[in-house]
Design a protein around this motif. Structure first.
Motif, short mmCIF file in Angstrom:
data_model
loop_
_atom_site.label_atom_id
_atom_site.label_comp_id
_atom_site.label_asym_id
_atom_site.label_seq_id
_atom_site.Cartn_x
_atom_site.Cartn_y
_atom_site.Cartn_z
N LEU A 52 0.81 -1.20 0.00
CA LEU A 52 0.00 0.00 0.00
C LEU A 52 0.85 1.27 0.00
N GLY A 53 1.92 1.27 0.80
CA GLY A 53 2.78 2.44 0.84
C GLY A 53 3.41 2.74 -0.52
N ARG A 54 3.80 1.68 -1.24
CA ARG A 54 4.37 1.88 -2.58
C ARG A 54 3.30 2.36 -3.56
N ALA A 55 2.10 1.81 -3.46
CA ALA A 55 1.04 2.20 -4.39
C ALA A 55 0.63 3.65 -4.21
N LEU A 56 0.69 4.15 -2.97
CA LEU A 56 0.25 5.52 -2.71
C LEU A 56 1.20 6.56 -3.29
N ARG A 57 2.38 6.15 -3.73
CA ARG A 57 3.25 7.11 -4.40
C ARG A 57 2.68 7.55 -5.74
N ASP A 58 1.91 6.67 -6.38
CA ASP A 58 1.44 6.95 -7.73
C ASP A 58 -0.07 6.90 -7.88
N TYR A 59 -0.80 6.34 -6.90
CA TYR A 59 -2.22 6.08 -7.08
C TYR A 59 -3.04 6.62 -5.91
N ARG A 60 -4.31 6.76 -6.20
CA ARG A 60 -5.35 6.90 -5.18
C ARG A 60 -5.98 5.51 -5.07
N VAL A 61 -5.82 4.85 -3.95
CA VAL A 61 -6.19 3.44 -3.78
C VAL A 61 -7.60 3.34 -3.20
N LEU A 62 -8.38 2.42 -3.76
CA LEU A 62 -9.72 2.14 -3.26
C LEU A 62 -9.77 0.70 -2.76
N LEU A 63 -9.99 0.52 -1.47
CA LEU A 63 -10.05 -0.79 -0.83
C LEU A 63 -11.52 -1.19 -0.70
N LEU A 64 -11.94 -2.13 -1.52
CA LEU A 64 -13.36 -2.51 -1.60
C LEU A 64 -13.65 -3.72 -0.71
N ASP A 65 -14.64 -3.58 0.17
CA ASP A 65 -15.20 -4.75 0.86
C ASP A 65 -16.22 -5.38 -0.09
N GLN A 66 -15.84 -6.49 -0.69
CA GLN A 66 -16.74 -7.12 -1.66
C GLN A 66 -18.07 -7.49 -1.00
N ARG A 67 -19.12 -7.55 -1.79
CA ARG A 67 -20.43 -7.85 -1.24
C ARG A 67 -20.39 -9.11 -0.38
N GLY A 68 -20.98 -9.03 0.79
CA GLY A 68 -20.99 -10.16 1.72
C GLY A 68 -19.86 -10.13 2.72
N THR A 69 -18.93 -9.16 2.64
CA THR A 69 -17.77 -9.13 3.53
C THR A 69 -17.65 -7.76 4.19
N GLY A 70 -16.94 -7.71 5.32
CA GLY A 70 -16.60 -6.46 5.96
C GLY A 70 -17.80 -5.61 6.32
N ARG A 71 -17.75 -4.33 5.96
CA ARG A 71 -18.82 -3.40 6.25
C ARG A 71 -19.86 -3.32 5.14
N SER A 72 -19.65 -4.07 4.07
CA SER A 72 -20.73 -4.23 3.08
C SER A 72 -21.80 -5.15 3.66
N THR A 73 -22.95 -5.22 2.99
CA THR A 73 -24.03 -6.10 3.47
C THR A 73 -23.50 -7.52 3.61
N PRO A 74 -23.56 -8.11 4.80
CA PRO A 74 -22.96 -9.43 5.01
C PRO A 74 -23.81 -10.55 4.41
N ALA A 75 -23.15 -11.68 4.23
CA ALA A 75 -23.84 -12.92 3.84
C ALA A 75 -23.52 -13.94 4.92
N ASN A 76 -24.40 -14.07 5.90
CA ASN A 76 -24.19 -14.99 7.01
C ASN A 76 -25.51 -15.61 7.42
N ARG A 77 -25.51 -16.33 8.51
CA ARG A 77 -26.71 -17.05 8.90
C ARG A 77 -27.82 -16.11 9.34
N GLN A 78 -27.49 -14.86 9.66
CA GLN A 78 -28.54 -13.90 10.00
C GLN A 78 -29.24 -13.35 8.76
N THR A 79 -28.53 -13.32 7.64
CA THR A 79 -29.10 -12.73 6.43
C THR A 79 -29.56 -13.77 5.41
#
Length: 284
Positions: free
Chosen positions: A73-100
């Motif tokens: 990430l530190g190397r990428a930030l020298r040249d890019y604006r980085v977007l870290l995506l929580d893919q659907r079903g993971t992280g702070r995106s809508t989860p896919a678990n036994r509750q949903t």
């Protein structure tokens, strides 16, 4: 909705976007996507190219700057604006678990069909148009994210200017021998080097018994010259410098640490039990 904040060494902005659960039915139920934009401090207003990062797993959330180590990430930030995506079903995106998930197994399987790589790529395209319009961005995929990167090539090649996959993106044998693998993963040095090296060995036929050097003089092959359970002869030539001998099949294997390690070669017969008698007293 966006939220901007600072972390030591990072300037972050959180993005939330509602997308269809089924992209074939845009008017149907929706789920929420979460992505974190990261840029080097002091460069928030610079016109930097974008880099989308797709995490591996599947099922893992994107790394959090400052909370989880990410040397790239530190190397990428020298040249890019980085977007870290929580893919659907993971992280702070809508989860896919036994509750949903629906209670019925058939309904749960139908629901999970909307969380595959093709849906992740279509989510990324909606997010790209929401953030930067028609400008393409670069895509970096790790492990399962590498497969999503290849899917990106099939579904939306116009959306990504460059694609990279450091791991997890392996070409099929057909692609390797046909020479199409370097074009499929052109930005992956590991995959490109592998796909270029394999055709030379994969297309060469194995040596037949009639043409084998050992078959002409009637001597057994080198791998069968030592009976199972026999101990290495003291008069055998010493291994060359920088190599060691496997204690199971006596094959010489190079070792950086200079220690003997077990050979991974599979044998039709079980390996002989190692003699535990000191070499000076052993009579085998």
């Amino acid at each position: 909705m966006t939220i901007s904040f600072r972390r030591p060494g990072y300037a972050c902005t959180d993005h939330f976007l509602d997308v269809p659960l089924d992209h074939a039915d845009p008017g149907g139920p929706t789920i929420r996507l979460y992505a974190r934009e990261v840029v080097a401090p002091g460069r928030q207003d610079d016109d930097l190219p974008w880099l989308l990062y797709l995490q591996g797993g599947p099922g893992n959330k994107a790394p959090r700057p400052g909370a989880s180590p990410a040397a790239w990430l530190g190397r990428a930030l020298r040249d890019y604006r980085v977007l870290l995506l929580d893919q659907r079903g993971t992280g702070r995106s809508t989860p896919a678990n036994r509750q949903t998930l629906p209670a019925a197994p058939a309904d749960a399987a139908a629901y999970l069909r909307h969380f595959r790589a093709d849906s992740i790529v279509r989510d990324a395209e909606l997010l790209r148009r929401h953030l930067i319009g028609d400008r393409p961005w670069s895509v970096l995929g790790q492990s399962f994210g590498g497969f999503c990167t290849v899917t990106y090539l099939s579904l939306a090649p116009e959306g990504s200017a460059r694609r990279s996959s450091p791991a997890g993106c392996r070409a099929s044998p057909r692609a390797r021998t046909s020479g199409t693998a370097p074009r499929t993963c052109a930005s992956s040095p590991r995959t490109t080097a592998t796909s270029r090296a394999i055709p030379a060995t994969a297309t060469s036929p194995p040596a037949s018994p009639a043409t084998s050097p050992n078959a002409t003089n009637g001597s057994p092959p080198a791998s069968a010259s030592r009976p199972a359970g026999s101990r290495r002869s003291a008069s055998a030539s010493a291994p060359p410098a920088g190599s060691t001998t496997c204690t199971t099949c006596w094959r010489r294997r190079s070792s950086r640490a200079g220690r003997a390690r077990r050979c991974r070669t599979r044998s039709s017969s079980p390996p002989a039990r190692r003699c535990r008698t000191p070499r000076s007293r052993c009579t085998r």
